[in-house]
Design a protein around this motif. Structure first.
Motif, PDB file in Angstrom:
ATOM      1  N   THR A   1      -5.556  -3.063  -0.759  1.00 21.74           N
ATOM      2  CA  THR A   1      -6.292  -1.970  -1.262  1.00 21.74           C
ATOM      3  C   THR A   1      -7.016  -1.143   0.021  1.00 21.74           C
ATOM      4  O   THR A   1      -7.012   0.029  -0.129  1.00 21.74           O
ATOM      5  CB  THR A   1      -7.438  -2.542  -2.142  1.00 21.74           C
ATOM      6  OG1 THR A   1      -7.050  -3.204  -3.228  1.00 21.74           O
ATOM      7  CG2 THR A   1      -8.412  -1.425  -2.296  1.00 21.74           C
TER       8      THR A   1
ATOM      9  N   ARG B   1      -3.924   5.381   3.432  1.00 20.81           N
ATOM     10  CA  ARG B   1      -2.759   6.176   3.231  1.00 20.81           C
ATOM     11  C   ARG B   1      -3.283   7.215   2.375  1.00 20.81           C
ATOM     12  O   ARG B   1      -2.466   8.437   2.499  1.00 20.81           O
ATOM     13  CB  ARG B   1      -1.722   5.375   2.302  1.00 20.81           C
ATOM     14  CG  ARG B   1      -0.294   5.860   2.013  1.00 20.81           C
ATOM     15  CD  ARG B   1       0.546   5.523   1.268  1.00 20.81           C
ATOM     16  NE  ARG B   1       0.022   4.994   0.195  1.00 20.81           N
ATOM     17  CZ  ARG B   1      -0.208   5.632  -0.990  1.00 20.81           C
ATOM     18  NH1 ARG B   1       0.153   6.883  -1.148  1.00 20.81           N
ATOM     19  NH2 ARG B   1      -0.533   5.017  -2.044  1.00 20.81           N
ATOM     20  N   GLU B   2      -3.833   7.229   1.416  1.00 19.97           N
ATOM     21  CA  GLU B   2      -4.385   8.226   0.408  1.00 19.97           C
ATOM     22  C   GLU B   2      -5.149   9.280   1.303  1.00 19.97           C
ATOM     23  O   GLU B   2      -5.141  10.459   1.067  1.00 19.97           O
ATOM     24  CB  GLU B   2      -5.102   7.638  -0.674  1.00 19.97           C
ATOM     25  CG  GLU B   2      -4.259   6.891  -1.646  1.00 19.97           C
ATOM     26  CD  GLU B   2      -5.002   6.225  -2.868  1.00 19.97           C
ATOM     27  OE1 GLU B   2      -6.393   6.240  -2.743  1.00 19.97           O
ATOM     28  OE2 GLU B   2      -4.467   5.855  -3.489  1.00 19.97           O
TER      29      GLU B   2
ATOM     30  N   SER C   1       0.719  -1.211  -0.049  1.00 21.06           N
ATOM     31  CA  SER C   1      -0.014   0.058   0.144  1.00 21.06           C
ATOM     32  C   SER C   1       0.687   1.410  -0.055  1.00 21.06           C
ATOM     33  O   SER C   1       0.260   2.449  -0.102  1.00 21.06           O
ATOM     34  CB  SER C   1      -0.919  -0.076   1.078  1.00 21.06           C
ATOM     35  OG  SER C   1      -0.209  -0.076   2.410  1.00 21.06           O
TER      36      SER C   1
ATOM     37  N   PRO D   1       2.428  10.333   0.761  1.00 19.76           N
ATOM     38  CA  PRO D   1       2.964   9.722  -0.793  1.00 19.76           C
ATOM     39  C   PRO D   1       3.148   8.259  -0.418  1.00 19.76           C
ATOM     40  O   PRO D   1       3.621   7.729   0.883  1.00 19.76           O
ATOM     41  CB  PRO D   1       4.279  10.619  -0.513  1.00 19.76           C
ATOM     42  CG  PRO D   1       4.751  11.090   0.856  1.00 19.76           C
ATOM     43  CD  PRO D   1       3.486  11.174   1.556  1.00 19.76           C
ATOM     44  N   ARG D   2       3.245   7.626  -1.678  1.00 23.39           N
ATOM     45  CA  ARG D   2       3.535   6.223  -1.722  1.00 23.39           C
ATOM     46  C   ARG D   2       5.140   6.330  -1.418  1.00 23.39           C
ATOM     47  O   ARG D   2       5.893   6.808  -2.109  1.00 23.39           O
ATOM     48  CB  ARG D   2       3.083   5.725  -3.079  1.00 23.39           C
ATOM     49  CG  ARG D   2       3.194   4.149  -3.245  1.00 23.39           C
ATOM     50  CD  ARG D   2       2.726   3.807  -4.489  1.00 23.39           C
ATOM     51  NE  ARG D   2       2.871   2.273  -4.692  1.00 23.39           N
ATOM     52  CZ  ARG D   2       1.900   1.656  -4.203  1.00 23.39           C
ATOM     53  NH1 ARG D   2       0.525   2.000  -3.788  1.00 23.39           N
ATOM     54  NH2 ARG D   2       1.887   0.131  -4.329  1.00 23.39           N
TER      55      ARG D   2
ATOM     56  N   GLY E   1      -3.319  11.362   3.114  1.00 24.32           N
ATOM     57  CA  GLY E   1      -2.583  12.401   2.234  1.00 24.32           C
ATOM     58  C   GLY E   1      -1.081  11.946   2.141  1.00 24.32           C
ATOM     59  O   GLY E   1      -0.159  13.025   1.972  1.00 24.32           O
TER      60      GLY E   1
ATOM     61  N   THR F   1      -4.116   1.151   1.284  1.00 27.84           N
ATOM     62  CA  THR F   1      -4.239   2.353   0.362  1.00 27.84           C
ATOM     63  C   THR F   1      -5.096   3.068   0.574  1.00 27.84           C
ATOM     64  O   THR F   1      -4.604   4.440   0.503  1.00 27.84           O
ATOM     65  CB  THR F   1      -4.059   1.591  -1.041  1.00 27.84           C
ATOM     66  OG1 THR F   1      -3.105   0.665  -1.278  1.00 27.84           O
ATOM     67  CG2 THR F   1      -3.647   2.585  -2.051  1.00 27.84           C
ATOM     68  N   ARG F   2      -6.188   2.783   0.570  1.00 29.47           N
ATOM     69  CA  ARG F   2      -7.228   3.796   0.835  1.00 29.47           C
ATOM     70  C   ARG F   2      -7.041   4.726   2.275  1.00 29.47           C
ATOM     71  O   ARG F   2      -7.128   6.016   2.182  1.00 29.47           O
ATOM     72  CB  ARG F   2      -8.786   3.254   1.149  1.00 29.47           C
ATOM     73  CG  ARG F   2      -9.418   2.477   0.041  1.00 29.47           C
ATOM     74  CD  ARG F   2     -10.654   1.912   0.582  1.00 29.47           C
ATOM     75  NE  ARG F   2     -11.529   2.879   0.945  1.00 29.47           N
ATOM     76  CZ  ARG F   2     -12.548   2.627   1.742  1.00 29.47           C
ATOM     77  NH1 ARG F   2     -12.796   1.334   2.446  1.00 29.47           N
ATOM     78  NH2 ARG F   2     -13.496   3.588   2.177  1.00 29.47           N
TER      79      ARG F   2
END
Length: 204
Positions: A187, A193-194, A76, A199-200, A197, A190-191
């Motif tokens: 997934t 983390r996004e 993620s 960064p990957r 805000g 990842t939701r």
């Protein structure tokens, strides 16, 4: 004869390596307390349900080889590479900490009573107010529903805050959770983390 800190002398390879604990090691692990992995200024505090016996024996969070927390954090984008349970302390360099809803180690979370989980929820609120992380992520929807008296809660963002801390629920990363295979688990991470805000941290 026992090893350091009362550890059974036959304790050898870390449970993270896949070796099953002996009966004596399991009994010893049930008496262990796994300290929180926390610091000031956390951007995210991950909260597991309670330590498994393998993790308590190893002295590291999510140390069992079948646990999918570490692959999910990497896939993620929370971590630049996949860590292992023995490297749990490296999460602090990314502003991520780990705590447990209930401190008592068990072979399975199902051994906990609803009363323990509700009491753990009260203690967790106090801990979060003291540490004041930007986000709290509970790892397990069923435990969250009991601990926070929220029977209709679903995975994802929650309406409540604890002081300034925003609350999110992630699926339980245990290998026993068949509802979320590795891709689906990543997934959901990842939701979060996004939404934070962030960064990957890797491009693979």
């Amino acid at each position: 004869m026992s090893g350091a800190e009362g550890r059974p002398a036959r304790f050898g390879t870390s449970p993270a390596g896949g070796r099953r604990l002996s009966d004596g090691e399991r009994a010893w692990a049930r008496t262990r307390e796994l300290p929180d992995l926390v610091a000031d200024g956390l951007v995210l505090l991950l909260c597991g349900i309670n330590p498994g016996l393998g993790s308590a024996a190893a002295g590291h969070h999510f140390a069992n080889a079948g646990n999918r927390l570490w692959p999910a954090l990497h896939r993620s984008g929370f971590t630049p590479r996949q860590l292992s349970g023995s490297e749990d302390h490296e999460l602090l360099s990314f502003g991520i900490g780990i705590t447990s809803l209930v401190a008592r180690p068990t072979a399975r979370a199902g051994e906990l009573t609803p009363a323990e989980i509700r009491a753990g929820g009260q203690e967790l609120r106090a801990r979060v107010r003291r540490l004041s992380p930007a986000w709290l992520a509970m790892l397990g929807i069923s435990a969250y529903r009991t601990a926070f008296d929220a029977p209709d809660a679903t995975v994802g963002p929650q309406d409540i805050t604890i002081g300034p801390t925003r609350v999110w629920v992630l699926p339980n990363p245990s290998g026993l959770n068949a509802h979320y295979p590795p891709r689906a688990l990543a997934t959901e991470f990842t939701r979060l983390r996004e939404a934070m805000g962030l960064p990957r941290r890797h491009t693979g």
